[in-house]
Structure formats: C-alpha cells, structure tokens
Design a protein around this motif. Structure first.
Motif, PDB file in Angstrom:
ATOM      1  N   ASP A 291      -2.642   4.991   1.943  1.00  0.00           N
ATOM      2  CA  ASP A 291      -3.518   3.833   2.088  1.00  0.00           C
ATOM      3  C   ASP A 291      -3.134   2.997   3.306  1.00  0.00           C
TER       4      ASP A 291
ATOM      5  N   TYR B  81      -0.756   3.365  -8.608  1.00  0.00           N
ATOM      6  CA  TYR B  81      -1.688   4.192  -7.863  1.00  0.00           C
ATOM      7  C   TYR B  81      -1.634   5.586  -8.462  1.00  0.00           C
TER       8      TYR B  81
ATOM      9  N   LEU C 237      -8.386  -2.040   0.090  1.00  0.00           N
ATOM     10  CA  LEU C 237      -7.776  -0.790  -0.360  1.00  0.00           C
ATOM     11  C   LEU C 237      -7.034  -0.973  -1.677  1.00  0.00           C
TER      12      LEU C 237
ATOM     13  N   ASP D   9      -4.760   4.528   6.174  1.00  0.00           N
ATOM     14  CA  ASP D   9      -6.185   4.182   6.178  1.00  0.00           C
ATOM     15  C   ASP D   9      -6.397   2.761   6.687  1.00  0.00           C
TER      16      ASP D   9
ATOM     17  N   ALA E 212      -7.984   1.020  -5.061  1.00  0.00           N
ATOM     18  CA  ALA E 212      -6.987   1.799  -5.790  1.00  0.00           C
ATOM     19  C   ALA E 212      -6.902   1.342  -7.241  1.00  0.00           C
TER      20      ALA E 212
ATOM     21  N   LEU F 268       0.825  -1.199   0.000  1.00  0.00           N
ATOM     22  CA  LEU F 268       0.000   0.000   0.000  1.00  0.00           C
ATOM     23  C   LEU F 268       0.864   1.256   0.000  1.00  0.00           C
TER      24      LEU F 268
END
Length: 205
Positions: A44, A102, A84, A47, A88, A40
C-alpha cells in the motif's frame, strides 16, 4: 549544477523528463516516509507513493507556488494514505482502525500507534523540515557535504582527531572548516525560506 524546485518545475512544465526524475529523486524519501509512518503495508505504501506523484503530474499546470512542493506532496501523500487505509479496512470488514488488520496479517506496532488523523501536524512538519535540510545539503560544495556527513550522519562516531585525519588536515583547521560549512548551510536554508516567502507573497497579489 543544483536547481531549485522552482527551476525544476519550470522545466517540468516545458515537458522535461529529466527534471521530473530529479524532482522525484529529491522528494521520494519524504513521500515514502509519510506513507510508511501512516501504518501502510509495503504494498500500500508503494501505491501511495505512485498515486501521490501521479496526482502531482496531473496537477502540474495548476500548481502556482513550486516553493511549496514539499508541503503539497506531504498533504497529498497523507490523503492518499488515508484512502488506502480506509480501503484496506473495508476489504477486511473492519471499521475500528485501532485494531486494524490487513487481510490475515496484523499491522506492525508502529501502525497500531497511528492516530485516526494518520500523522500529527508536528510530525508532518518534521518531515518537511528534513526534506528542506536534505535539499540545502545538496547545495553545499562537496567538501562541506563531506564535513556534514562526517560530523552528523556517519554510521560510526569518530573523534575530532580521527575526522581531521580523514580530511588530511590538523584538528585546529577542522574547527574553522566545520563552522564555515555550518554557516553556509544556514545561509542556504535562509535563502530557500526567503524564496518561498517571496513566492507566497506574489501569489497573494
């Protein structure tokens, strides 16, 4: 005074904010490691970290075995990371995660090596074991913590004599001290493992 996960959890159920903060402090590195190793982005991963702890808080009265907290956190963080990643990819219009980007930024090389399952079970187990070790180290007295740090976690490699001097003892005394601390660490790990197994047995009755 060190508190076990079960003790902290009982206090959390009783609405202790201090115990909740202590639990997050204890496992924050584990949760963050799962999210970052899943490839990530920093945003992210943050998150994922937040959603994992939020999920735990929402399910705090449903968790029957607090000795399995680390496993629960790893599983939940892995699931949140997968969600996630998919979001993305969807936002970027990409369906092939092997070449995932991303936005306009390519993912790092570590992320490119992530399998569709995000993290293999072996690596998740390694992260859990690392968390258990850190908890056991916290239970050691300060002297033994310093010994473990000097031998295994110090950024620079020191000789046996240098370590002995830093503790103000002779090299002959350092060996027995190191063995005692390692034995104490082993006892704590076995104790914590036994507590988890007993709780698992109770939950199946």
């Amino acid at each position: 005074m060190f508190k076990t996960d079960a003790e902290l959890w009982q206090e959390i159920i009783a609405n202790s904010g201090k115990s909740w903060e202590e639990l997050i402090k204890r496992y924050q590195a584990l949760v963050y490691a799962v999210s970052t190793r899943a490839g990530l982005t920093m945003m992210d991963a943050a998150d994922c970290f937040q959603q994992t702890w939020l999920a735990l808080y929402k399910n705090r009265k449903k968790l029957k075995d607090p000795s399995r907290l680390s496993a629960w956190l790893v599983t939940t963080a892995k699931r949140e990371a997968l969600l996630l990643r998919r979001r993305a990819d969807r936002d970027s219009g990409i369906t092939d995660t092997s070449s995932c980007r991303y936005g306009n930024n390519p993912v790092n090389k570590e992320a490119e090596l992530v399998s569709p399952a995000l993290l293999p079970d072996e690596e998740l187990e390694q992260l859990e074991n690392q968390a258990r070790l850190e908890i056991a180290l916290d239970e050691l007295d300060r002297r033994c913590q310093q010994v473990m740090e000097a031998f295994f976690f110090a950024p620079e490699n020191k000789s046996y004599e240098e370590i002995a001097i830093s503790f103000g003892i002779s090299s002959n005394s350092l060996g027995p001290l190191r063995r005692r601390c390692l034995e104490r660490l082993k006892q704590i790990l076995l104790k914590n493992q036994g507590a988890g197994e007993r709780n698992n047995a109770k939950s199946t009755l």
